[in-house]
Design an enzyme around this catalytic site. Structure first.
Site: not given
Lengths: 337, 337
Positions: A117, A141, A145
């Protein structure tokens, strides 16, 4: 070749499955259906209901379906939730990946694609974000990643696996109404939800150092995104067949910035609404501008985006309208229960 | 207050246990003895043999010993091994930490100290490394430390836990011969091993852009390091008692660079050897210079190093000599087996 697509019953996953099938590739879906929907998996594509954290399910699936490559899209992806439940996010996203990669390495699978991402960049202080822009994620988050990318590359080197990490920018749109995003965590469905409530779009901050004061992002049509996966998976398989194990990290974006104010205009126009946006204060952690350089993916994979932002809006809206009945039913069920 | 010290039977862990006990703190050790040695745990300190990956052992230990704070030192720490076995390192270091933090959060333990490493900085391009120097680890080991820091800070915020991440620079020396480092993965014991084989120290690269061409590092005496843990653990407990949950990230170093060539001279002098060093090619991934700024830890915790490099050398050598018999026995056992 048979590709295992984890998270293949999700919004992006189902588009990747569709694109792989259209391209003539054989695929199997693994999805725990925690947020995915089995209706999204096309007929003829085997669906294994299970988690990437379940080593036995992975071994069995890889063996029985003679999996030769993995496209790993399963994972938790809500930034706000990750701040509240970081341990859950590390468990699902990092430990899930660790278990999956161990199964892949032990089974001798030689290519592995990981969905990363643009959030790995955090607040990039550059006009166009290249793959060499320093990474400094701002949420658990985004951290899962980036740690995931590190692990994918290290495991690839240690075990002889060709790997790709695809850094998605802002994904929107739908290939067909049935495959549309049903969550309301991204700008486009969030605005649709406000339309349904009779309100205009909400803009968080109009005092950023950008031409119109609103944040600038790079939107990518989910169909284009899915086609990038096909190109990358085939490139990995090609490298693996030549026993030339390499790793590839690429941005997937259009390479063009669109401001939130511009997007709101496109949304009004594309859906036939005419509601003035509501300006709210900035949200903490929102960078002013994040736009991809899409040069590398074009050079290495020959890929480039074909759909523009208007097509994202109209296809997403068609999906939103088609799902209206389902949403009403769900709402009524909740009130009955 | 009772502190659980994970990895307390290891080289650094045993020094932290010793310093905590000397400072009058109550401690319990959890160690899986995979590299630790139970002889290092002093009498009167309970030793629980188990892994941080074992949720049930953690719950039982926290409950039965009424643990109020955790000092988490358990983990795998060999850079080279982490390149060969990245999945193992992520499982042990990241998943181990996730399981431990979940147990800590669920049990309502309110302070947590994590052993990090200067390896999170990678190749820092600065004269003195401050805590704000960008992090870009170069090995899976360093990556697990940086991901660990992220997780510690995020879990602290989400669950109301005061946290500290201590970034160790190059640790050497021993408080007593019995507690000396028995591994041969750091410069000092590696040189001692060569002395035993009748050889001079090995220097990897003498063409770095430094005054004498050899790499510059910041060495810290393990006793000083251990005292920094006592100061940090007490500060965390103070914050937690005031329900003022904060996170602290600090370097632990002397703030002074010593070149490998200077270190080799000190080693020869401190051990009574007179062997010329052997120059080998550079090792990939070795930064030219990594020296800590120790200002922040001094300001926040009032800590500063008391022991110089000569004391590290002589105390480490005393431990090496004392352990000679044990090493010979181990060698003979291997040949008998």
């Amino acid at each position: 070749m048979t590709f295992l697509i984890t998270g293949g019953a999700g919004y992006i996953g189902a588009h990747v499955v569709r694109a792989m099938v259209l391209a003539g590739e054989k695929v199997v879906v693994l999805d725990d259906l925690s947020t995915g929907n089995e209706d999204r998996v096309p007929e003829g594509v085997p669906l294994v209901v299970g988690s990437v954290l379940d080593r036995l399910v992975l071994e069995k699936t890889i063996r029985e379906h003679k999996i030769t490559g993995v496209v790993h899209l399963a994972g938790k992806k809500q930034v706000g939730e990750s701040v509240e439940k970081p341990l859950y996010y590390y468990h699902e996203n990092v430990q899930g990946l660790t278990v999956l990669l161990q199964a892949v390495a032990d089974a001798g699978v030689r290519n592995f694609l990981f969905s990363s991402s643009a959030s790995v960049y955090g607040m990039p202080d550059v006009d166009l974000v290249t793959e060499d822009t320093p990474c400094a994620p701002l949420s658990p988050y985004g951290e899962t990643k980036l740690a995931g990318e590190w692990l994918v590359r290290a495991a690839g080197k240690a075990h002889g696996i060709s790997t790709a990490c695809l850094r998605y920018f802002n994904v929107a749109g739908a290939a067909t109404p049935e495959l549309a995003d049903t969550g309301v965590f991204n700008l486009v469905p969030m605005v649709f939800e406000r339309y349904d409530a009779g309100e205009g779009a909400k803009i968080f901050g109009d005092d950023y150092p950008t031409p119109d004061g609103t944040c600038i992002r790079d939107y990518i049509h989910v169909e284009d995104l899915a086609e990038a996966h096909v190109a990358a998976a085939r490139k990995l398989a090609e490298w693996a067949a030549a026993e030339d194990y390499k790793d590839l990290t690429v941005n997937i974006g259009r390479g063009e910035g669109v401001s939130v104010a511009e997007m709101v205009e496109l949304l009004n126009k594309g859906t036939g609404h005419d509601r003035a946006p509501v300006i709210s204060p900035r949200r903490p952690g929102d960078p002013a501008k994040v736009v991809a350089s899409a040069d590398k993916i074009n050079t290495v994979l020959g890929w480039q985006a074909r759909h523009d932002v208007s097509e994202m809006v109209t296809s997403a809206w068609a999906g939103w309208e088609a799902n209206k009945v389902a949403r009403k039913d769900a709402h009524r069920d909740v009130h009955k229960a």
